[in-house]
Design a protein around this motif. Structure first.
Motif, short mmCIF file in Angstrom:
data_model
loop_
_atom_site.label_atom_id
_atom_site.label_comp_id
_atom_site.label_asym_id
_atom_site.label_seq_id
_atom_site.Cartn_x
_atom_site.Cartn_y
_atom_site.Cartn_z
N ILE A 96 108.42 4.87 -5.79
CA ILE A 96 107.14 4.55 -5.13
C ILE A 96 106.56 5.81 -4.49
N ILE A 97 107.39 6.55 -3.79
CA ILE A 97 106.92 7.77 -3.11
C ILE A 97 106.49 8.82 -4.13
N CYS A 98 107.24 8.95 -5.24
CA CYS A 98 106.86 9.93 -6.30
C CYS A 98 105.52 9.56 -6.94
N ILE A 99 105.35 8.27 -7.24
CA ILE A 99 104.08 7.83 -7.85
C ILE A 99 102.92 8.08 -6.89
N ALA A 100 103.12 7.74 -5.63
CA ALA A 100 102.07 7.96 -4.63
C ALA A 100 101.74 9.44 -4.50
N ALA A 101 102.79 10.29 -4.51
CA ALA A 101 102.58 11.74 -4.40
C ALA A 101 101.85 12.28 -5.62
N LEU A 102 102.24 11.81 -6.81
CA LEU A 102 101.57 12.26 -8.04
C LEU A 102 100.09 11.85 -8.02
N LEU A 103 99.84 10.60 -7.61
CA LEU A 103 98.45 10.16 -7.53
C LEU A 103 97.68 10.98 -6.49
N ALA A 104 98.33 11.28 -5.38
CA ALA A 104 97.68 12.07 -4.33
C ALA A 104 97.34 13.48 -4.82
N VAL A 105 98.12 13.99 -5.78
CA VAL A 105 97.85 15.32 -6.34
C VAL A 105 96.80 15.23 -7.45
N PHE A 106 96.95 14.23 -8.33
CA PHE A 106 96.08 14.17 -9.51
C PHE A 106 94.69 13.58 -9.22
N ILE A 107 94.59 12.62 -8.31
CA ILE A 107 93.29 11.99 -8.04
C ILE A 107 92.26 13.04 -7.62
#
Length: 199
Positions: A96-107
């Motif tokens: 969950i934290i990795c997905i949130a971090a990836l989205l926070a970087v890519f968005i």
């Protein structure tokens, strides 16, 4: 004397007919929509306005990206809030934290690229060889209006809320027309005066 009496009603009738025709003509003129005449901006004014509009649209697009970022963060908080912390394994927490971090970087990165690609044409309008045109208007939102362009053709446009600015009904505004993109923008008169010196 009898002839004069007969002629008098005829003269009165003709006068009434003339008066009615004048009233009808005035009503027809009032019911015809006003046609606004566009005038061309200078090259400098066109460039100034295109840069302003590009930055304005980019700013609005970035605000939308910030909203997506907040939604991403909210989703993580909700997920951790809904499930009992002990029920979520360390492995699930990490995902969950990795997905949130990836989205926070890519968005932000992808969002900025999408917004820039969508509005970069505004920066190039002045290089297409067509100058922007403008006119001052006092219109109501939703009112269909005719505009006579500088090349002689007529554009019919319905005033609506612009993405960047809210013009109130009956407020004086400036309508800008782009012949190269067949797009119309609405601006407040004071804003146009600051950008291009339009009075």
């Amino acid at each position: 004397m009898i002839q004069n009496v007969d002629e008098e009603p005829e003269v009165e009738r003709q006068e009434k007919i003339k008066k009615l025709k004048k009233q009808l003509q005035l009503l027809l003129e009032e019911s015809e929509p006003q046609i606004y005449q566009f005038q061309q901006m200078t090259h400098y004014m066109t460039k100034q306005y295109c840069n302003y509009k590009f930055h304005q649209r980019m700013k609005n697009g970035i605000e939308n990206i910030k909203t997506l970022m907040l939604m991403d963060l909210s989703a993580v908080i909700v997920i951790f809030g809904v499930y009992d912390y002990d029920e979520i394994t360390k492995w699930q927490q990490s995902i969950i934290i990795c997905i949130a971090a990836l989205l926070a970087v890519f968005i932000p990165g992808i969002g900025y690229a999408v917004v820039y690609h969508k509005y970069k044409y505004l920066k190039n309008i002045d290089s297409l060889g067509y100058l922007l045109e403008y006119t001052n208007v006092v219109l109501d939102v939703g009112e269909e209006t005719k505009f006579l362009c500088s090349d002689g053709h007529t554009e019919i446009w319905e005033m609506e809320f612009d993405d960047d600015i809210k013009i109130k009904d009956g407020e004086e505004a400036v309508v800008i027309y782009s012949p190269s993109t067949h797009e119309m923008f609405t601006e407040q008169k004071e804003v146009m005066n600051k950008i291009c010196g339009i009075k």
